[in-house]
Design an enzyme around this catalytic site. Structure first.
Site, PDB file in Angstrom:
ATOM      1  N   LYS A 199       0.757  -1.120  -0.213  1.00  0.00           N
ATOM      2  CA  LYS A 199       0.002  -0.025   0.018  1.00  0.00           C
ATOM      3  C   LYS A 199       0.759   1.237   0.055  1.00  0.00           C
ATOM      4  O   LYS A 199       1.608   1.567   0.986  1.00  0.00           O
ATOM      5  CB  LYS A 199      -0.912  -0.013   1.299  1.00  0.00           C
ATOM      6  CG  LYS A 199      -2.087   1.262   0.965  1.00  0.00           C
ATOM      7  CD  LYS A 199      -2.705   1.723   1.967  1.00  0.00           C
ATOM      8  CE  LYS A 199      -2.220   2.915   2.807  1.00  0.00           C
ATOM      9  NZ  LYS A 199      -2.074   4.146   1.976  1.00  0.00           N
ATOM     10  N   GLU A 274       9.454   1.060  10.868  1.00  0.00           N
ATOM     11  CA  GLU A 274      10.514   1.900  10.658  1.00  0.00           C
ATOM     12  C   GLU A 274       9.842   3.548  10.895  1.00  0.00           C
ATOM     13  O   GLU A 274       9.161   3.645   9.973  1.00  0.00           O
ATOM     14  CB  GLU A 274      11.066   1.861   9.562  1.00  0.00           C
ATOM     15  CG  GLU A 274      12.474   2.604   9.359  1.00  0.00           C
ATOM     16  CD  GLU A 274      12.628   3.819   8.625  1.00  0.00           C
ATOM     17  OE1 GLU A 274      12.378   4.994   9.393  1.00  0.00           O
ATOM     18  OE2 GLU A 274      12.568   3.937   7.622  1.00  0.00           O
ATOM     19  N   CYS A 308      13.363  10.513   7.032  1.00  0.00           N
ATOM     20  CA  CYS A 308      13.136   9.978   8.657  1.00  0.00           C
ATOM     21  C   CYS A 308      14.667  10.108   9.279  1.00  0.00           C
ATOM     22  O   CYS A 308      14.473  10.353  10.544  1.00  0.00           O
ATOM     23  CB  CYS A 308      12.729   8.495   8.608  1.00  0.00           C
ATOM     24  SG  CYS A 308      13.676   7.405   7.560  1.00  0.00           S
ATOM     25  N   GLU A 405       9.051  15.589  15.341  1.00  0.00           N
ATOM     26  CA  GLU A 405       9.636  15.615  14.278  1.00  0.00           C
ATOM     27  C   GLU A 405       8.664  16.543  13.125  1.00  0.00           C
ATOM     28  O   GLU A 405       7.659  16.405  13.322  1.00  0.00           O
ATOM     29  CB  GLU A 405       9.277  14.075  13.759  1.00  0.00           C
ATOM     30  CG  GLU A 405       9.907  13.813  12.108  1.00  0.00           C
ATOM     31  CD  GLU A 405       9.785  12.340  11.805  1.00  0.00           C
ATOM     32  OE1 GLU A 405       8.816  11.932  11.881  1.00  0.00           O
ATOM     33  OE2 GLU A 405      10.768  11.740  11.352  1.00  0.00           O
TER      34      GLU A 405
HETATM   35  P1  NAI Z   1       1.478   8.266   8.193  1.00  0.00           P
HETATM   36  O1  NAI Z   1       2.095   7.492   9.215  1.00  0.00           O
HETATM   37  O2  NAI Z   1      -0.025   8.686   8.466  1.00  0.00           O
HETATM   38  O3  NAI Z   1       1.515   7.658   6.670  1.00  0.00           O
HETATM   39  C1  NAI Z   1       2.414   6.820   6.414  1.00  0.00           C
HETATM   40  C2  NAI Z   1       1.731   5.476   5.623  1.00  0.00           C
HETATM   41  O4  NAI Z   1       0.987   4.767   6.595  1.00  0.00           O
HETATM   42  C3  NAI Z   1       0.725   5.961   4.474  1.00  0.00           C
HETATM   43  O5  NAI Z   1       0.709   4.856   3.464  1.00  0.00           O
HETATM   44  C4  NAI Z   1      -0.593   6.001   5.236  1.00  0.00           C
HETATM   45  O6  NAI Z   1      -1.659   5.675   4.398  1.00  0.00           O
HETATM   46  C5  NAI Z   1      -0.464   5.024   6.177  1.00  0.00           C
HETATM   47  N1  NAI Z   1      -1.565   5.063   7.165  1.00  0.00           N
HETATM   48  C6  NAI Z   1      -1.965   6.044   7.864  1.00  0.00           C
HETATM   49  N2  NAI Z   1      -2.962   5.740   8.771  1.00  0.00           N
HETATM   50  C7  NAI Z   1      -3.050   4.415   8.674  1.00  0.00           C
HETATM   51  C8  NAI Z   1      -3.478   3.569   9.670  1.00  0.00           C
HETATM   52  N3  NAI Z   1      -4.490   3.911  10.644  1.00  0.00           N
HETATM   53  N4  NAI Z   1      -3.393   2.148   9.384  1.00  0.00           N
HETATM   54  C9  NAI Z   1      -2.468   1.697   8.523  1.00  0.00           C
HETATM   55  N5  NAI Z   1      -1.908   2.650   7.793  1.00  0.00           N
HETATM   56  C10 NAI Z   1      -1.961   4.027   7.975  1.00  0.00           C
HETATM   57  O7  NAI Z   1       2.442   9.415   7.849  1.00  0.00           O
HETATM   58  P2  NAI Z   1       1.870  11.157   7.318  1.00  0.00           P
HETATM   59  O8  NAI Z   1       0.258  11.259   7.849  1.00  0.00           O
HETATM   60  O9  NAI Z   1       1.884  11.017   5.783  1.00  0.00           O
HETATM   61  O10 NAI Z   1       2.929  11.971   7.809  1.00  0.00           O
HETATM   62  C11 NAI Z   1       2.700  12.702   9.096  1.00  0.00           C
HETATM   63  C12 NAI Z   1       4.246  12.498   9.921  1.00  0.00           C
HETATM   64  O11 NAI Z   1       4.702  11.274   9.894  1.00  0.00           O
HETATM   65  C13 NAI Z   1       5.158  13.418   9.153  1.00  0.00           C
HETATM   66  O12 NAI Z   1       4.906  14.658   9.383  1.00  0.00           O
HETATM   67  C14 NAI Z   1       6.290  12.878   9.605  1.00  0.00           C
HETATM   68  O13 NAI Z   1       6.590  13.255  10.503  1.00  0.00           O
HETATM   69  C15 NAI Z   1       6.067  11.318   9.829  1.00  0.00           C
HETATM   70  N6  NAI Z   1       6.648  10.440   8.679  1.00  0.00           N
HETATM   71  C16 NAI Z   1       7.518   9.604   8.670  1.00  0.00           C
HETATM   72  C17 NAI Z   1       8.247   8.911   7.783  1.00  0.00           C
HETATM   73  C18 NAI Z   1       9.315   8.062   7.920  1.00  0.00           C
HETATM   74  O14 NAI Z   1      10.055   7.807   6.847  1.00  0.00           O
HETATM   75  N7  NAI Z   1       9.747   7.499   9.047  1.00  0.00           N
HETATM   76  C19 NAI Z   1       7.427   9.013   6.669  1.00  0.00           C
HETATM   77  C20 NAI Z   1       6.166   9.780   6.339  1.00  0.00           C
HETATM   78  C21 NAI Z   1       5.749  10.473   7.640  1.00  0.00           C
END
Ligand code: NAI
Ligand code: MG
Length: 501
Positions: A199, A274, A308, A405
């Site tokens: 996904k 991660e 990240c 973050e």
């Molecule tokens: P997110 O953690 O919500 O999204 C990442 C993935 O998880 C996407 O594919 C999203 O559709 C999915 N997702 C979201 N809610 C979910 C749920 N309840 N169950 C299963 N999958 C779910 O991150 P978002 O909202 O895009 O960004 C928010 C913050 O997260 C960013 O500002 C940043 O601080 C952090 N982040 C960290 C990343 C990393 O590489 N460690 C990458 C992206 C965001």
């Protein structure tokens, strides 16, 4: 109903005819059991070019019903299909072919990534796409090197272990390195003989869809790789909860990491996470400043800070603090921000309106907390989610801009007294993904590298990642290690066999 996107406007400046054809070929579908299908609900969502806020394409919005179908297909492919039973050399050849296909479509994939994510085309072409190909190539090599063991046992027994695939994997990835994150997840899963449901993030689904098309063209057996585009609640949560998914691998926010962990409880899925970071980059006075300054800059501003492992807390020894900040500010003036397709661009927009608002919010929070801005500190005027590279000085490690973050081009520079203080402050965070230390003193370099609580430590460099070496977090940056031989542990399980002789 969403309006039909105007590709000419949204993808203005794109040069690859294959990209334009792909964008114009109608709403993107889900890949389930080797077939491209609309979502059961018929719903679609828009994916946007963050450089101009125009709609690039409509994409199927997968939901629980679609995940159920994808799991059935992946389960069938795992239990009855030939992929898990394929000989190691054949499986390796397949992964090598995937790597070659990515290379052969590199210009196209890089442009698509740049349009969908906003990252500079030059960087997508030089880093994201070749690194994705290299990841498949690296795991192709592993297919024929996943050994079991013969164990010392009682002479009346023959005892050995087998390393077998885990089964059906659910893989949920973020939007900052869309194709590369897909490769980190899919390559080891396939190398170990699993089947998978990927996904991609709703902000950046396009390169994963194109990768799916390439896998189909290469003749990957039906159901081995399934693709569900959609949102977190709905598509993502249905994967995390699904009773017939054996393993879930997630990269994203710590907040969603917790939800994934809870959701995995039902059938006790194997989980690897991660998550985010607030990585310290520690500069000692004896560091080679010509290297430390530009690397500290790229360490925090690369990919508009949406990394990240970004070095967002720059710790500088007190005596050189003012001078260092001055040089960092000067270098940052050269961080040309603009159209991602322009070869001169070093920094593009943020990925989405949501991320843009979040980062702008932190610029206000930092000022309210008493930190001062030496450069940037605001969004750029006009269309697109551009926030200027920003350096905060007079930051204290307790401020929110030093603890949370931000995931944008925002550096917090913090003075330290001595080595102990640097290590103490560096480790004083809930995260532990990465860290760096700059010094010419070889003893101090190794001592500090040991003392830092982080999954990766860089010495006199920043941001090096190689599929050969494990990547993952200490503390709340997650658990499980991706890449290297460690991903083979994530995607296999060990069976002990006793044979009575
Ligand atoms: P997110 O953690 O919500 O999204 C990442 C993935 O998880 C996407 O594919 C999203 O559709 C999915 N997702 C979201 N809610 C979910 C749920 N309840 N169950 C299963 N999958 C779910 O991150 P978002 O909202 O895009 O960004 C928010 C913050 O997260 C960013 O500002 C940043 O601080 C952090 N982040 C960290 C990343 C990393 O590489 N460690 C990458 C992206 C965001
Ligand atoms: Mg979210």
């Amino acid at each position: 109903m969403a309006a039909t996107p105007s590709v000419e406007i949204a993808a203005r400046g794109a040069k690859q005819s294959a990209v334009l054809e792909f964008l114009k070929s109608g709403p993107k579908k889900l890949l389930i059991g080797g077939k491209w299908v609309a979502s059961k609900s018929g719903k679609t969502f828009e994916t946007i070019n963050p450089a101009n806020e125009e709609v690039l394409a409509l994409v199927a919005e997968g939901d629980k019903a679609d995940v159920d179908e994808a799991v059935k297909a992946a389960r069938k492919a795992f239990e009855e299909g030939k992929w898990p039973k394929l000989g190691p050399h054949q499986r390796a050849r397949f992964l090598f072919k995937i790597a070659d296909a990515i290379d052969a479509h590199a210009d196209e994939l890089a442009e698509l990534e740049s349009l969908d994510n906003g990252k500079p085309l030059s960087q997508a072409r030089a880093i994201d796409v070749p690194a994705a190909a290299e990841t498949f190539r690296y795991y192709a090599g592993w297919c024929s090197k996943i050994y079991g063991e013969t164990n010392p046992s009682d002479p009346s027994m023959f005892n050995y272990t087998l390393r077998e695939p885990v089964g059906v994997c659910g893989q949920i990835i973020p939007w900052n390195f869309p194709l590369l994150m897909a490769a980190w997840k899919v390559a080891p899963a396939l190398a170990c003989g699993n089947t998978t449901i990927l996904k991609p993030a709703e902000q950046t689904p396009l390169t994963a869809i194109r990768l799916g098309e390439l896998l189909c063209e290469l003749g990957l057996p039906d159901g081995v790789f399934n693709l569900i585009t959609g949102f977190g609640p709905g598509a993502g949560s249905s994967i995390a909860e699904h009773p017939d998914i054996d393993k879930v691998a997630f990269t994203g926010s710590a907040e969603v990491g917790r939800l994934i962990l809870h959701a995995s409880e039902g059938n006790l899925k194997k989980v690897s996470l991660e998550l985010g970071g607030k990585s310290p980059n520690i500069i000692f006075p004896d560091a080679e400043m010509e290297a430390a300054v530009p690397n500290a800059m790229m360490g925090v501003f690369y990919n508009s800070g949406q990394v990240c492992a970004a070095g967002t807390r720059i710790f500088v020894q007190r005596d050189i603090y003012d001078n260092f900040v001055e040089q960092l500010t000067k270098y940052t003036q050269g961080m040309t921000m603009g159209d991602p397709l322009d070869p001169k661009t070093k920094m593009g927009p943020l990925v989405s309106k949501e991320q843009f608002d979040k980062v702008k919010g932190y610029l206000d929070i930092g000022r309210k907390e008493g930190a001062k801005v030496t450069i940037g500190g605001e969004a750029a005027a006009g269309k697109g989610y551009y926030v200027k590279p920003t350096i905060f000085v007079d930051v204290n490690n307790d401020m929110r801009i030093a603890r949370e973050e931000i995931f944008g081009p925002v550096a917090a520079t913090i003075p330290f007294k001595d080595e102990n203080d640097a290590v103490f402050q560096g480790n004083n965070t809930t995260y532990g993904l990465a860290a760096a230390v700059w010094t010419r003193d070889v003893g101090r370099a190794h001592k500090v590298a040991r003392a830092l609580k982080a999954g990766t430590v860089w010495v006199n460099c920043y941001g090096m990642v190689d599929p050969i070496s494990p990547f993952g977090g200490y503390k709340q940056s997650g658990f499980g290690r991706e890449l290297g031989k460690y991903a083979v542990d994530l995607y296999t399980q060990v069976k002990t066999v006793f044979v009575k002789l």
